[in-house]
Design a protein around this motif. Structure first.
Motif, short mmCIF file in Angstrom:
data_model
loop_
_atom_site.label_atom_id
_atom_site.label_comp_id
_atom_site.label_asym_id
_atom_site.label_seq_id
_atom_site.Cartn_x
_atom_site.Cartn_y
_atom_site.Cartn_z
N ALA A 10 0.81 -1.13 -0.14
CA ALA A 10 -0.09 0.12 0.08
C ALA A 10 0.82 1.43 -0.16
O ALA A 10 0.42 2.29 -0.95
CB ALA A 10 -0.82 0.14 1.22
N GLY A 11 1.96 1.19 0.68
CA GLY A 11 2.88 2.13 0.79
C GLY A 11 3.51 2.70 -0.61
O GLY A 11 3.90 4.04 -0.75
N ARG A 12 3.85 1.79 -1.43
CA ARG A 12 4.62 1.74 -2.58
C ARG A 12 3.62 1.74 -3.85
O ARG A 12 3.95 1.99 -4.90
CB ARG A 12 5.34 0.61 -2.82
N PRO A 14 1.60 4.27 -4.80
CA PRO A 14 1.56 5.38 -5.50
C PRO A 14 2.62 5.61 -6.59
O PRO A 14 2.65 6.12 -7.66
CB PRO A 14 1.78 6.80 -4.87
N GLU A 38 -7.93 -6.62 -1.81
CA GLU A 38 -7.84 -5.36 -1.15
C GLU A 38 -6.84 -4.32 -1.77
O GLU A 38 -7.08 -3.25 -1.88
CB GLU A 38 -7.47 -5.67 0.19
N ALA A 41 -7.95 -3.23 -5.26
CA ALA A 41 -8.93 -2.40 -5.20
C ALA A 41 -8.50 -0.84 -5.03
O ALA A 41 -8.83 0.21 -5.33
CB ALA A 41 -10.16 -2.58 -4.04
N GLN A 42 -7.49 -0.86 -4.21
CA GLN A 42 -6.83 0.58 -3.79
C GLN A 42 -5.90 0.89 -4.89
O GLN A 42 -5.87 2.10 -5.35
CB GLN A 42 -5.63 0.27 -2.46
N LEU A 45 -8.13 2.36 -7.76
CA LEU A 45 -8.64 3.71 -7.18
C LEU A 45 -7.36 4.86 -7.55
O LEU A 45 -7.78 5.63 -8.17
CB LEU A 45 -9.04 3.74 -5.76
N LEU A 46 -6.11 4.43 -6.94
CA LEU A 46 -5.23 5.47 -7.41
C LEU A 46 -5.04 5.66 -8.87
O LEU A 46 -4.59 6.75 -9.36
CB LEU A 46 -3.84 4.84 -7.01
N LEU A 48 -7.37 5.71 -11.09
CA LEU A 48 -8.41 6.55 -11.39
C LEU A 48 -7.86 8.00 -11.16
O LEU A 48 -8.24 9.13 -11.80
CB LEU A 48 -9.64 6.17 -10.64
N LEU A 49 -7.23 8.20 -9.83
CA LEU A 49 -6.94 9.67 -9.45
C LEU A 49 -5.75 9.97 -10.29
O LEU A 49 -5.91 11.08 -10.68
CB LEU A 49 -6.47 9.39 -8.05
#
Lengths: 159, 184
Positions: A10-12, A14, A38, A41-42, A45-46, A48-49
């Motif tokens: 999760a931290g990597r 981006p 999980e 999905a995150q 989302l990133l 999309l951003l």
């Protein structure tokens, strides 16, 4: 996958969605994403951003450069070396003034102070050259004090 | 290490030094390098495209004038973004209101290489994600946008939003969690 691995992923993410990871690290993350809904999905989302990053108005950089350039030409900006030179000049002038100026030496006492019987170490002069302070009054006789108070208009006979 | 230094172009530190010697082209290069991130940060705070441009301009002006006092304790980018965040908050105060939910102003969405139909669906979803981002509290919103849009580290984000590195991390993950809830 365990929680620690998910935290690290999760931290990597981006960097992953921005394409900033090395191929090896990117492959490792992709492998994790295939098996972890999980984190997947995150990641989605990133993505999309990243796709909806606001675009920057055309000409903004030129507008900023022009504004800064105009301000610079108007002389409101001073390079650091000019400010430093100005500071040194002000300091030099200040040092010169201090060096030239002489502190006033001991001044001769007026006669009335000298007559009071006090030493010069007990007497100091006010800005107007008058004697100030209790040491002078302390040296006056009772008669002289009475006369002084009469002149000040505060003497009441018998008080 | 900054993206610029990784890419091998002139490092920020050199451009800053030249700018302090009144080299206008060096400062112009810094403007070119950072005007996009400055604008997007300003937009994340003021939520108004016109005002964000004014804030970006004012932030660079302030940075230009402040180069004399810039000691290089922080990276130039972090310093500039901190100025930008302060300018943006000041602009909001001067305006006297904070736009809570500017859903009428959708940010333009970048076009990728997909079929027209897929592209339309993806663009809609992306725009929706950005609208949901606007609904987050400011620190969460800034943490997410600075991390995802600009690739800042949590330490840098903490400096910009005025919090610790740990708080920036918490704001980021809370923001992501909340965004996923809003997108469902």
């Amino acid at each position: 996958m365990n929680e620690i691995a998910c935290d690290r992923v999760a931290g990597r993410l981006p960097e992953h969605v921005a394409g900033r990871l090395s191929p090896a690290e990117s492959r490792a993350l992709e492998h994790h994403l295939e098996t972890c809904p999980e984190c997947r999905a995150q990641a989605e989302l990133l993505v999309l951003l990243r796709r909806s990053r606001p675009s920057v108005p055309a000409g903004l950089a030129d507008r900023i450069r022009d504004t800064v350039g105009a301000r610079r030409r108007a002389g409101t900006h001073h390079p650091w070396w000019a400010l430093a030179a100005a500071a040194v000049a002000v300091l030099a002038i200040g040092v010169g003034v201090v060096a030239v100026r002489r502190e006033p030496g001991p001044q001769p006492l007026p006669a009335y102070a000298a007559d009071s019987g006090t030493g010069t170490s007990d007497v100091w002069l006010s800005d107007g050259g008058l004697v100030a302070g209790a040491p002078v009054l302390g040296g006056l006789s009772d008669q002289a004090l009475e006369q002084l108070l009469k002149e000040m208009g505060q003497w009441k006979q018998g008080a | 290490m900054s993206d610029t230094e990784r890419s091998g172009s002139i490092p920020d530190t050199e451009l800053v030094q030249r700018s302090r010697r009144d080299d206008q082209s060096a400062f112009g290069a810094l403007v070119e390098r950072y005007h996009e991130v400055v604008y997007r940060l300003a937009l994340s705070i003021v939520l108004d495209t016109e005002l964000a441009q004014d804030v970006a301009q004012d932030a660079f002006l302030k940075a230009f004038k402040g180069l004399v006092g810039f000691r290089g304790d922080a990276a130039f980018r972090t310093w500039l973004l901190t100025i930008t965040a302060n300018e943006a908050r000041g602009a909001l105060r001067r305006r006297g209101r904070r736009r809570e939910s500017p859903l009428d102003e959708l940010p333009p969405v970048a076009v990728g290489e997909r079929s027209a139909e897929d592209e339309a669906v993806a663009a809609d979803e992306a725009a929706r994600a950005r609208r949901m981002l606007v609904r987050l509290p400011e620190k969460q919103r800034l943490a997410v946008s600075l991390r995802v849009d600009e690739g800042l580290s949590f330490r840098e984000i903490g400096e910009v939003i005025g919090s610790s590195e740990g708080s920036a991390r918490v704001n980021y993950f809370h923001g992501i969690h909340r965004l996923r809830e809003l997108m469902e």
